[in-house]
Motif scaffolding. Structure first.
Motif, PDB file in Angstrom:
ATOM      1  N   VAL A  66       9.147 -63.395  48.001  1.00 16.45           N
ATOM      2  CA  VAL A  66       7.780 -63.406  48.534  1.00 16.45           C
ATOM      3  C   VAL A  66       7.629 -62.366  49.641  1.00 16.45           C
ATOM      4  O   VAL A  66       6.652 -61.613  49.668  1.00 16.45           O
ATOM      5  CB  VAL A  66       7.390 -64.820  49.033  1.00 16.45           C
ATOM      6  N   SER A  69       7.601 -58.954  48.124  1.00 24.26           N
ATOM      7  CA  SER A  69       6.330 -58.729  47.425  1.00 24.26           C
ATOM      8  C   SER A  69       5.200 -58.414  48.397  1.00 24.26           C
ATOM      9  O   SER A  69       4.398 -57.511  48.155  1.00 24.26           O
ATOM     10  CB  SER A  69       5.947 -59.962  46.612  1.00 24.26           C
ATOM     11  N   VAL A  70       5.137 -59.149  49.484  1.00 22.26           N
ATOM     12  CA  VAL A  70       4.099 -58.905  50.479  1.00 22.26           C
ATOM     13  C   VAL A  70       4.288 -57.531  51.106  1.00 22.26           C
ATOM     14  O   VAL A  70       3.302 -56.772  51.304  1.00 22.26           O
ATOM     15  CB  VAL A  70       4.096 -60.013  51.552  1.00 22.26           C
TER      16      VAL A  70
END
Length: 78
Positions: A66, A69-70
């Motif tokens: 995550v 991805s951010v």
């Protein structure tokens, strides 16, 4: 390549299992308990610890994915 790291984790888990087993059951109870019963209890404890470690590793991997991805999204925006 990861054998030493895996061995250390395995040994740490086994040490915790035996420590918890020793704290949970008194010495007299351990001596009077059958080998099969103590083996079953240790297997249940192993299953619990290994599933807990697997879940923790999965959550860490998902959290890392995550974050990456951010960061990738932010880089692509700029």
């Amino acid at each position: 390549m990861t054998h030493e790291w895996n061995s250390e984790i395995h040994e740490a888990i086994e040490a915790r299992i035996h420590q918890a087993y020793g704290e949970m059951i008194s010495k007299e109870a351990r001596e009077s308990q059958s080998v099969e019963a103590s083996g079953e209890m240790l297997d249940k404890m192993r299953t619990f610890y290994y599933s807990r470690m697997s879940m923790t590793a999965s959550l860490l991997l998902a959290g890392t994915a995550v974050v990456i991805s951010v960061l990738a999204l932010l880089v692509s925006l700029f």
